[in-house]
Design an enzyme around this catalytic site. Structure first.
Site, short mmCIF file in Angstrom:
data_model
loop_
_atom_site.label_atom_id
_atom_site.label_comp_id
_atom_site.label_asym_id
_atom_site.label_seq_id
_atom_site.Cartn_x
_atom_site.Cartn_y
_atom_site.Cartn_z
N GLU A 147 -11.42 -10.28 2.41
CA GLU A 147 -12.31 -10.07 3.54
C GLU A 147 -11.57 -9.35 4.65
OE1 GLU A 147 -15.03 -14.06 2.67
OE2 GLU A 147 -13.89 -13.94 4.54
N PRO A 148 -12.28 -8.90 5.71
CA PRO A 148 -11.59 -8.17 6.78
C PRO A 148 -10.39 -8.91 7.35
CG PRO A 148 -13.96 -7.90 7.03
CD PRO A 148 -13.75 -8.86 5.89
N CYS A 177 -13.42 -4.05 -1.80
CA CYS A 177 -14.18 -4.48 -2.98
C CYS A 177 -14.33 -3.27 -3.90
CB CYS A 177 -15.54 -5.03 -2.53
SG CYS A 177 -16.51 -5.78 -3.83
N GLU A 266 -4.79 -10.94 -13.98
CA GLU A 266 -4.98 -9.79 -13.09
C GLU A 266 -3.65 -9.13 -12.77
OE1 GLU A 266 -6.88 -8.39 -8.81
OE2 GLU A 266 -6.37 -10.49 -9.14
N GLN A 303 23.24 17.69 -13.90
CA GLN A 303 23.46 16.26 -14.06
C GLN A 303 22.57 15.43 -13.14
OE1 GLN A 303 27.18 14.19 -12.69
NE2 GLN A 303 27.52 13.92 -14.90
#
Length: 405
Positions: A147-148, A177, A266, A303
């Site tokens: 949320e905010p 979201c 997740e 290199q």
């Protein structure tokens, strides 16, 4: 005092008894080969660049992907799926992410957000009605969690839900979201009781994004185009009580659903995205270094470039080993909170480093839209943030290791 400090033997005990074998099976090799053919045919570089430029979700490609059967890798056979296979699911995310997050993130929204959460937390009626749609590619969830003013502290969400007869009325706001506009349901974490009882009065509710009172506002972000991130507000949004995840028994059970099924896997999903993006960045850098000539020789002969490529390869190899070790534990339903946090932390930071090194090897060309290197950087910068920031993962690794988890 020293005797009170956890010993390294205890810290390493999570690895004892593991059968660590990272050789791919015939089935996973076939899956990778199938996905790579699909990506080359249906997700060419030019298309991926266009999806990124236009912030476009290629629904037609997603529908074709569903015909491969990969949406069902998280769904039991009794609902039409292939059976739960976390390793195969991570392979799918990795291979799709090598080319475009505009397809891999919607895949996660279907197979993981929808499929896994319904299997773990849904009522039998919800499973029977919705899981076959997951398998067919007709169902995607967007996570309406943060949320905010609420990020990692999800137990403090303020979006409220009240039971009114056979309906649930929702008011509040969600931020970041991702994919809400293309989803079929927003998998919404709500406070269903008094604020003081943080963990016992949370619920999960399915909210169709086209429900009256739902407003979706795009957020113009740097990367991860295609499954655009959004702000979502709920103003007296009414959904049937049957949309409570777990049915009536799921009311006030949102916290156990969140920590029991959503967060560990997740983290692996994000790690698989990281491995996919890092693989693409390394492959492009490797090819470019062997083609680009400066001062009479290809730059891979210097290199400094060789060392960059060697370090990139090493970080990627370690990330992949960690990913599939943790995925194997999750597949066996073993406790793996520490392993998934370590994997997410390491793979995410490695992807960022590899993408930035890719851009460095490309030089000025790595900064222009003509080459994919700049997109890898934009996508890689998000990976350490989403799915729990690197700081959160470090806190969890210490806390859970210290607790013997």
């Amino acid at each position: 005092m020293l005797s009170e400090t956890p010993s390294i033997d205890n810290i390493d005990s999570t690895l004892e008894g593991d059968e660590v074998d990272f050789a791919e099976t015939t089935e996973t090799k076939q899956l990778r080969a199938t996905l790579r053919r699909f990506v080359e045919k249906e997700m060419p570089r030019e298309a991926a660049a266009r999806w990124d430029r236009e912030n476009h979700f290629p629904r037609d490609v997603f529908d074709k992907l569903a015909t491969l059967g990969v949406m069902g890798l998280t769904v039991p056979e009794q609902y039409g799926g292939a059976g739960r296979d976390i390793v195969a699911t991570m392979i799918t995310i990795e291979e799709l992410s090598r080319r475009s997050l505009a397809v891999s993130v919607p895949y996660i929204m279907a197979a993981c957000y929808a499929g896994m959460n319904l299997v773990e937390c849904g009522s039998e009626a919800q499973k029977e009605a919705l899981l076959p749609k997951v398998v067919d590619g007709r169902l995607m969830f967007a996570y309406g969690w943060t949320e905010p003013d609420i990020g990692a502290d999800l137990a403090s969400v303020k979006t409220r839900a009240e039971r009114v007869g056979e309906k649930v009325v929702i008011n509040g706001a969600k931020r970041f979201c991702s994919g809400a506009a293309i989803s079929d349901y927003i998998y919404t974490l709500v406070r269903s009781g008094a604020e003081g009882d943080r963990y016992r009065n949370l619920s999960m509710v399915l909210v169709p994004p086209n429900t009256p009172g739902v407003t979706i506002t795009p957020i113009d972000s740097l990367g991860m185009k295609g499954a655009a991130t959004t702000d979502v507000t709920f103003e007296n949004v009414e959904v049937p009580a049957s949309n409570i995840i777990g049915g009536d028994a799921g009311w006030h059970q949102g916290w156990s659903m969140l920590v029991g099924s959503g967060l560990d896997v997740e983290k692996l999903e994000v790690a698989a995205v990281a491995v996919g993006v890092a693989t693409a960045a390394l492959e492009d850098a490797w090819q470019y270094a062997h083609e680009r000539r400066q001062f009479g020789k290809t730059i891979n002969e210097y290199q400094s470039i060789r060392h960059k490529l060697a370090d990139m390869q090493t970080r990627l190899h370690a990330s992949r080993l960690m990913l599939y070790h943790a995925a194997s534990k999750a597949n066996r339903h073993e406790r793996c909170a520490v392993e998934t946090s370590m994997t997410k932390l390491y793979a995410a930071e490695a992807a960022k480093e590899i993408a930035l090194e890719c851009q460095t090897i490309f030089g000025a060309y790595g900064y222009v839209k003509e080459f994919d290197a700049e997109r890898y950087v934009r996508d890689a910068l998000l990976i350490p943030i989403m799915g729990g920031s690197s700081a959160i993962q470090r806190n969890n690794i210490y806390k859970w290791t210290n607790a013997g988890l």
